[in-house]
Write a protein that holds these residues in place. Structure first.
Motif, mmCIF file in Angstrom:
data_model
loop_
_atom_site.group_PDB
_atom_site.id
_atom_site.type_symbol
_atom_site.label_atom_id
_atom_site.label_comp_id
_atom_site.label_asym_id
_atom_site.label_seq_id
_atom_site.Cartn_x
_atom_site.Cartn_y
_atom_site.Cartn_z
ATOM 1 N N ARG A 64 0.848 -1.203 0.000
ATOM 2 C CA ARG A 64 0.000 0.000 0.000
ATOM 3 C C ARG A 64 0.880 1.247 0.000
ATOM 4 N N THR A 65 0.282 2.381 -0.346
ATOM 5 C CA THR A 65 1.016 3.643 -0.249
ATOM 6 C C THR A 65 1.171 4.028 1.215
ATOM 7 N N ASP A 66 2.222 4.776 1.500
ATOM 8 C CA ASP A 66 2.395 5.293 2.862
ATOM 9 C C ASP A 66 1.212 6.162 3.251
ATOM 10 N N ALA A 67 0.715 6.942 2.295
ATOM 11 C CA ALA A 67 -0.390 7.857 2.599
ATOM 12 C C ALA A 67 -1.600 7.089 3.117
ATOM 13 N N ALA A 68 -1.993 6.035 2.415
ATOM 14 C CA ALA A 68 -3.159 5.253 2.836
ATOM 15 C C ALA A 68 -2.891 4.510 4.137
#
Length: 216
Positions: free
Chosen positions: A47-51
């Protein structure tokens, strides 16, 4: 017919999931949260760090912490760690160079733009990927299909003409949902987590032109 091969980066090209985990641990340690291996796998893998960081801040009641600041801390730690410790999986650079002779190649990763630039520069792969899509380019990261759909749009190709190489369950789900063929390699996940893929390989030497075209 498959005309394009799209690589994920972490866990497919770079053997650095341990460094991402350590960098994430360092970032959250500063705000009082211990990121255990179980927490990292549940929230962060593929997953993205943001999510992932939004979910961590919410679920562990860290509302006073800014996600952007945590991502910056993690990225800085990761870049420092890979300066002398960047590893790649056996055979993957040779695979990229071989496929580049016949296919259009792209890179679609959940990593930040800064992390991608560091890795691609260090491995001298800039000229082999026609398009690079990182977390900054999408609103919804893997397992949502947006990253792969955007990659196809940037390349000007149909999703059904693309084959994706992935290592994570979230990555496989993203590629398949985008309408692409997916070849999975269990570098970071167990085979049982990758069953949505169209084919699973154990070594990059198995990824032949015949295999790729059989998916089309």
């Amino acid at each position: 017919m498959i005309s394009t091969v799209i690589f994920d980066m972490n866990g497919v090209i770079t053997d650095d999931e341990d460094l991402h985990e350590l960098a994430t641990q360092k970032a959250f340690e500063k705000v009082g949260l211990e990121i255990t291996p179980e927490i990292y796998r549940q929230y962060c893998l593929g997953r993205t760090d943001a999510a992932a960081f939004v979910d961590l801040v919410r679920d562990f009641q860290l509302q006073k912490q800014e996600v952007g600041s945590l991502i910056a801390d993690k990225t800085n730690s990761y870049q420092a760690l890979i300066a002398d410790n960047l590893k790649v999986y056996p055979g993957v650079i040779e695979l990229i160079e071989r496929l580049h002779q016949k296919y259009t190649l792209a890179l679609t990763t959940s990593s930040t733009f800064e992390e991608v630039q560091t890795v691609v520069g260090q491995l001298q792969l800039e000229n082999l990927f026609k398009v690079i899509v990182s977390s900054k380019d999408v609103k919804r990261g893997k397992p949502d299909p947006e990253p792969y759909i955007l990659t196809a749009q940037k390349l000007g190709v149909a999703c059904e003409n693309c084959a994706v190489i992935e290592d994570s369950e979230n990555g496989v789900r993203s590629a398949v949902a985008a309408g692409m063929k997916c070849i999975a390699i269990p570098n970071t996940e167990k085979r049982g987590k990758l069953t949505r893929a169209h084919f699973i390989i154990d070594e990059y030497s198995e990824l032949t032109d015949h295999l790729i075209q059989s998916l089309g």
